[in-house]
Design an enzyme around this catalytic site. Sequence first.
Site, short mmCIF file in Angstrom:
data_model
loop_
_atom_site.label_atom_id
_atom_site.label_comp_id
_atom_site.label_asym_id
_atom_site.label_seq_id
_atom_site.Cartn_x
_atom_site.Cartn_y
_atom_site.Cartn_z
N ASP A 37 -5.74 -2.10 2.72
CA ASP A 37 -5.04 -3.36 2.99
C ASP A 37 -5.21 -3.79 4.46
O ASP A 37 -5.23 -2.95 5.35
CB ASP A 37 -3.56 -3.15 2.65
CG ASP A 37 -2.83 -4.45 2.41
OD1 ASP A 37 -3.48 -5.51 2.35
OD2 ASP A 37 -1.59 -4.40 2.26
N GLU A 53 -10.24 -8.99 -1.39
CA GLU A 53 -9.16 -9.97 -1.26
C GLU A 53 -9.25 -10.58 0.14
O GLU A 53 -9.52 -9.88 1.12
CB GLU A 53 -7.80 -9.30 -1.44
CG GLU A 53 -6.63 -10.27 -1.24
CD GLU A 53 -5.26 -9.63 -1.41
OE1 GLU A 53 -5.04 -8.95 -2.43
OE2 GLU A 53 -4.43 -9.80 -0.51
#
Length: 524
Positions: free
Chosen positions: A177, A290
């Site tokens: 992330d 992402e």
Amino acid sequence: MDLRAEKWTDRGARALARNVAAATGWGRVYADGAVTTSNAWIMAGRDGLKRKVAVGYSGKRPKWTQALRGTEKTVAGSCVLLLDADHDTLAALRNALPFLQPRPTGKTPSFGFGDRTGMATPGHLLALEGSGFFPNLAQQSIREMTRTQRSPAEVLDAAVFGALQSGHVTGFGADADHLKTLDDVDRCAEAGFVSFTLDAIEKVIDAAPRMNDADLEQAYRKILAEVPAAKGWEKKYSGKTFTFEKKVAVRMEGRAFREAIVKYGRAIPYWIEMEKRVRQKTKGRACEIEIAVDETGAVTTGAEHVFIARELAERGMSFQGFAPRFVGEFEKGVDYKGERQVLEDSVVEHAVLARAHGGYKISVHSGSDKFSIYPMIAKATEGRFHLKTAGTSWMEAVRVIARKDPALFREMCDFVRGQFAKDRASYHISGDPSKVPAPGTLSDADLERVYVDEDDGRQIMHVTYGSAFTAQDASGAWLFRDRIFAVLAKDEELYTTCLQKHLGRHVKGLKIKKVAKKRATVKA
Ligand SMILES: [Zn+2]
């Protein structure tokens, strides 16, 4: 060789677990997570804080176990390989057994679980049971890994062990992330992550929306000079209106156009560079990307979304998620603060734009504890979303410590209150420690209410996890880290139950079951 795995749920598993415990002296053998595969069975266990795995078989040792290094013992007539579930063992198991290999979330609605303790996976999986969500079990940002002094490999190992402990054979993801540098990409790719959340914040000019017209113009000219592709952007976007699904019109006029270019003009080539690096370092492994702009300073406009989506697509990049910065406050660990109707309109707009540019999911970061907006998110995105949570699972660990070891809790809480001013700096929160009584003035029974359930105390504990994990005494020994793990290991069932209950409330609120059934594509 067929290596499909199945959960082994009959009484035989429990009897065998008792035999393994008796033969090894391990404090726990997780019978509920027993799995059978290709003439063998696998069970996880724990000896104090040490993770263990037992692999049993009758007859010849299965080929897939060849890379495993352990001791062989006969337990109840079967040959059993007893293993320390260290990195080498978990990596070898992951290589050999497809159900332990992380995989991309795809189009399925998905739920991200940050686990800073490395012991939360069983509770996470129970919370999702029967929901239709695909779990990203190993989700950790570089910031979290730095603060807890864990490596990407350790984070993934913990998730793999948790999946094994739970007998979870239907797949899970691993999300690296908020990666900001190529070095971040390298470290997480090497560890085996498969979702890469690329955050180009270092190339973003965050001040663009706050610039006066003259400064914005100057910054725009600079981007034109710096970024080769920028020359064509005026013709492509300036003054144009893009209409999608007859209901969303994005105008790229005047400032809206210039702000989008200034803010993200340098980020576009950087995202491409990062994505190339992901592909290069993961060498053909199935992966997904992402794009995250949720930590930028101002709300993501439709014009910015369109610009980013089109420019990345034109350069051949496909991504599975887009995380906008939404209107209102997504503070850590507490419910949404802001105008819900304005938020809904913007989620609908982003969802329409996502559908129009390849059908990627809208990713909602800092997504825990936002109970009042969950039904809207599921509906507005038509189930095409990903929700990320992290600190909320740490807060359930804090709950267990407050309940089971109030003395440790008071000591830790006193310490982190002193770190709050420093630790809160990179987080978006409004918790005020002056409103929260010191733990020494509270009864044992009140610790949990004040520091876990009420917003101000909750935010103090929420953002100071790194200080709690890494504080050392004068000799360099951990002040709290080992004791935190010891409480969680001793009261593991309580930790699991608390996680299941708290995250289960999230899952219930999101009501994706119907949508998910239609879209579920994950096979065991
Ligand atoms: Zn984020």
